[in-house]
Design an enzyme around this catalytic site. Structure first.
Site, PDB file in Angstrom:
ATOM      1  N   GLY A  71       0.808  -1.214   0.000  1.00  0.00           N
ATOM      2  CA  GLY A  71       0.000   0.000   0.000  1.00  0.00           C
ATOM      3  C   GLY A  71       0.843   1.267   0.000  1.00  0.00           C
ATOM      4  N   THR A  72       1.917   1.254   0.745  1.00  0.00           N
ATOM      5  CA  THR A  72       2.762   2.456   0.829  1.00  0.00           C
ATOM      6  C   THR A  72       3.336   2.801  -0.545  1.00  0.00           C
ATOM      7  OG1 THR A  72       3.328   1.907   3.102  1.00  0.00           O
ATOM      8  CG2 THR A  72       4.808   3.435   1.956  1.00  0.00           C
ATOM      9  N   ASN A 151      -8.129   3.790   8.548  1.00  0.00           N
ATOM     10  CA  ASN A 151      -7.562   2.647   9.254  1.00  0.00           C
ATOM     11  C   ASN A 151      -7.762   2.700  10.763  1.00  0.00           C
ATOM     12  OD1 ASN A 151      -5.709   4.781   8.282  1.00  0.00           O
ATOM     13  ND2 ASN A 151      -4.306   3.938   9.783  1.00  0.00           N
ATOM     14  N   GLN A 179      -7.651  -0.236   3.330  1.00  0.00           N
ATOM     15  CA  GLN A 179      -8.437  -0.820   4.422  1.00  0.00           C
ATOM     16  C   GLN A 179      -9.818  -1.302   3.983  1.00  0.00           C
ATOM     17  OE1 GLN A 179      -7.659  -1.700   7.410  1.00  0.00           O
ATOM     18  NE2 GLN A 179      -5.667  -0.688   7.663  1.00  0.00           N
ATOM     19  N   SER A 199      -3.560  -3.348  -0.851  1.00  0.00           N
ATOM     20  CA  SER A 199      -2.475  -4.073  -0.200  1.00  0.00           C
ATOM     21  C   SER A 199      -2.956  -5.458   0.193  1.00  0.00           C
ATOM     22  CB  SER A 199      -2.036  -3.291   1.046  1.00  0.00           C
ATOM     23  OG  SER A 199      -1.019  -4.001   1.714  1.00  0.00           O
ATOM     24  N   ALA A 200      -2.117  -6.477  -0.084  1.00  0.00           N
ATOM     25  CA  ALA A 200      -2.567  -7.862   0.130  1.00  0.00           C
ATOM     26  C   ALA A 200      -2.679  -8.253   1.597  1.00  0.00           C
ATOM     27  CB  ALA A 200      -1.607  -8.823  -0.577  1.00  0.00           C
ATOM     28  N   HIS A 201      -1.790  -7.700   2.445  1.00  0.00           N
ATOM     29  CA  HIS A 201      -1.752  -8.234   3.821  1.00  0.00           C
ATOM     30  C   HIS A 201      -2.917  -7.776   4.682  1.00  0.00           C
ATOM     31  CE1 HIS A 201       0.012  -4.878   6.375  1.00  0.00           C
ATOM     32  NE2 HIS A 201       0.336  -4.423   5.184  1.00  0.00           N
ATOM     33  N   THR A 237      12.007  -7.538 -11.122  1.00  0.00           N
ATOM     34  CA  THR A 237      11.463  -8.892 -11.271  1.00  0.00           C
ATOM     35  C   THR A 237      10.307  -9.096 -10.291  1.00  0.00           C
ATOM     36  OG1 THR A 237      13.611  -9.694 -11.958  1.00  0.00           O
ATOM     37  CG2 THR A 237      12.065 -11.360 -11.139  1.00  0.00           C
ATOM     38  N   CYS A 325       4.236   6.749  18.358  1.00  0.00           N
ATOM     39  CA  CYS A 325       5.484   7.150  18.995  1.00  0.00           C
ATOM     40  C   CYS A 325       6.279   7.975  17.997  1.00  0.00           C
ATOM     41  CB  CYS A 325       6.269   5.918  19.422  1.00  0.00           C
ATOM     42  SG  CYS A 325       7.687   6.352  20.395  1.00  0.00           S
TER      43      CYS A 325
HETATM   44  C1  LIG Z   1      -5.010   3.224   4.932  1.00  0.00           C
HETATM   45  C2  LIG Z   1      -3.661   2.611   4.733  1.00  0.00           C
HETATM   46  N1  LIG Z   1      -2.904   3.003   3.705  1.00  0.00           N
HETATM   47  C3  LIG Z   1      -1.688   2.481   3.477  1.00  0.00           C
HETATM   48  C4  LIG Z   1      -1.157   1.525   4.297  1.00  0.00           C
HETATM   49  C5  LIG Z   1       0.201   0.971   3.996  1.00  0.00           C
HETATM   50  O1  LIG Z   1       0.081  -0.305   3.435  1.00  0.00           O
HETATM   51  P1  LIG Z   1       1.325  -1.320   3.444  1.00  0.00           P
HETATM   52  O2  LIG Z   1       1.470  -1.797   4.855  1.00  0.00           O
HETATM   53  O3  LIG Z   1       0.937  -2.405   2.507  1.00  0.00           O
HETATM   54  O4  LIG Z   1       2.511  -0.548   2.972  1.00  0.00           O
HETATM   55  C6  LIG Z   1      -1.906   1.098   5.401  1.00  0.00           C
HETATM   56  C7  LIG Z   1      -1.348   0.090   6.340  1.00  0.00           C
HETATM   57  O5  LIG Z   1      -1.635   0.121   7.518  1.00  0.00           O
HETATM   58  C8  LIG Z   1      -3.192   1.650   5.623  1.00  0.00           C
HETATM   59  O6  LIG Z   1      -3.957   1.273   6.654  1.00  0.00           O
END
Ligand SMILES: Cc1ncc(COP(=O)(O)O)c(C=O)c1O
Length: 387
Positions: A71-72, A151, A179, A199-201, A237, A325
């Site tokens: 996602g980032t 999130n 999310q 994002s997959a996780h 790759t 933090c």
């Molecule tokens: C709203 C949102 N955007 C982006 C991200 C970042 O995703 P990733 O952990 O796959 O980089 C998160 C992860 O917590 C998220 O909640």
């Protein structure tokens, strides 16, 4: 000791079906998807199938999906990629105050490079007003980036209305849907979205893999240069096993979305009702209706969030708090501050994010411990303030 995981907005466990499908791609199916021999081509076939599965969950065309490292990276590619490619058209970006740091820090990075950014406020439920998006547009605006679901509090934005505003103004619209994808329906095209991060996780797939939906015709520059992978949008790759796992997790999430949402809504309601019955003073943060089915954010004034987390962790319960933090100091979450909470209330919040593995027994286990933990910490904090 029982262990209860209620931090699914942080990450989710990989589903068995997903892991099983991924495994051969670490061993016998190890080819490079760019190779034209059969070792490469069996991986290419798997990646293209995953592209269809991921496209399916947001009703997109497979050719509009570009795999990334998560996602980032997707947020960075969308925001910086559009900003760099459209610099000749303008230098203004509109976002909201409650975005994930992946969006906010891209925006502040661009502010240091000649772009201006409007950070729209939200109401006390965390909603962005589509009319305020329209008002913020200038002749320099090139991009609107507003998340789909938050999130921390789970509030879901009026994405279609914002998309309509963007379309009418001829401004690109990116949404961070990390999310929401797999939890609530979103059709990129109908929502008027030009770019969408996934994002997959967060949906029971592997970590370190994500995707960016880029509507056909969107003018965007890649950030990573190298080979011709991912239609020259993202060199390197491919993470074959990760992408294949992402595909399966997306397909399963799409298939089970309705039943899963019902399951999570029941558990969330039970948790909220039990909090209301058993804990004297509390505040629910987020929208009462427009929210993710499994996210519940609650402040317990007088009890400190991080102390709550640690005390619950001793009971085997995993949740998260509304604090971050920053440079060694505990700061209240920017999201809760944007809702108008005072810093002490923001620092006393907990986020419960339920997932597919959670049961009524899990909720009852949490509620067997939470009232005592809150009461004890409130006692400590009263003594501390009196002292
Ligand atoms: C709203 C949102 N955007 C982006 C991200 C970042 O995703 P990733 O952990 O796959 O980089 C998160 C992860 O917590 C998220 O909640």
């Amino acid at each position: 000791m029982d262990r209860v995981y209620m931090d699914h907005n942080a990450t989710t466990p990989i589903r068995d079906e997903v892991l099983e499908t991924m495994m051969p791609y670490f061993h016998e199916k190890f080819g490079n998807a760019s190779s034209i021999h059969s070792f490469g081509q069996e991986c290419r076939v798997g990646i293209e199938e995953a592209r269809e599965q991921v496209a399916g969950i947001i009703s997109a065309r497979p050719g509009e999906i570009y795999f990334t490292s998560g996602g980032t990276e997707s947020d960075n590619l969308a925001i910086k990629g559009v900003a760099y490619a459209n610099r000749d058209k303008g230098n203004h970006i509109i976002t909201s105050q409650i975005e994930h740091s992946a969006v906010l820090n891209c925006c502040s990075f661009l502010e240091g490079r000649g772009f201006t950014v409007t950070y729209l406020p939200v109401n006390r439920f965390g909603l962005v007003d589509a009319a305020s998006v329209a008002d913020a547009i200038t002749d320099q605006t090139i991009l609107i980036t507003i998340m789909h679901a938050n999130n921390e509090i789970g509030t879901i934005q009026p994405i279609e209305r914002i998309g309509q505003v963007a379309r009418e103004a001829g401004v690109y619209f990116h949404t961070d849907a990390v999310q929401s994808v797999g939890k609530v329906p979103i059709a990129a095209d109908i929502a008027g979205v030009d770019l969408l991060s996934l994002s997959a996780h967060k949906l029971y797939g592997p970590k370190g893999v994500g995707a960016l939906y880029v509507r056909k015709g969107t003018v965007i520059e890649p950030l990573i240069h190298g080979g011709a992978h991912e239609g020259k949008m993202r060199a390197g790759t491919e993470n074959t096993a990760g992408i294949i796992g992402f595909g399966v997790s997306a397909e399963l999430a799409q298939f089970e979305m309705d039943s899963e949402a019902r399951h999570l809504s029941v558990l969330r309601r039970r948790l909220e009702d039990l909090v209301a019955c058993r804990i004297p003073e509390y505040v629910i943060n987020g929208h009462p209706e427009q929210h993710l089915p499994g996210t519940l954010n609650v402040s317990f004034p007088g009890a400190e969030g991080d102390a709550l987390i640690l005390s619950l962790d001793l009971k085997g319960i995993a949740v998260s708090s509304g604090s971050a933090c920053t440079s060694g100091a505990i700061e209240p979450s920017h999201v809760l501050m944007a809702l108008g909470l005072d810093p002490r209330a923001a620092l006393s919040s907990l986020r419960f994010s339920l997932g597919r593995g959670n049961t009524e027994e899990d909720v009852d286990y949490v509620m067997a411990h939470l009232p005592d933990v809150v009461g004890r910490l409130r006692g400590i904090s009263t003594v501390a303030t009196q002292g």
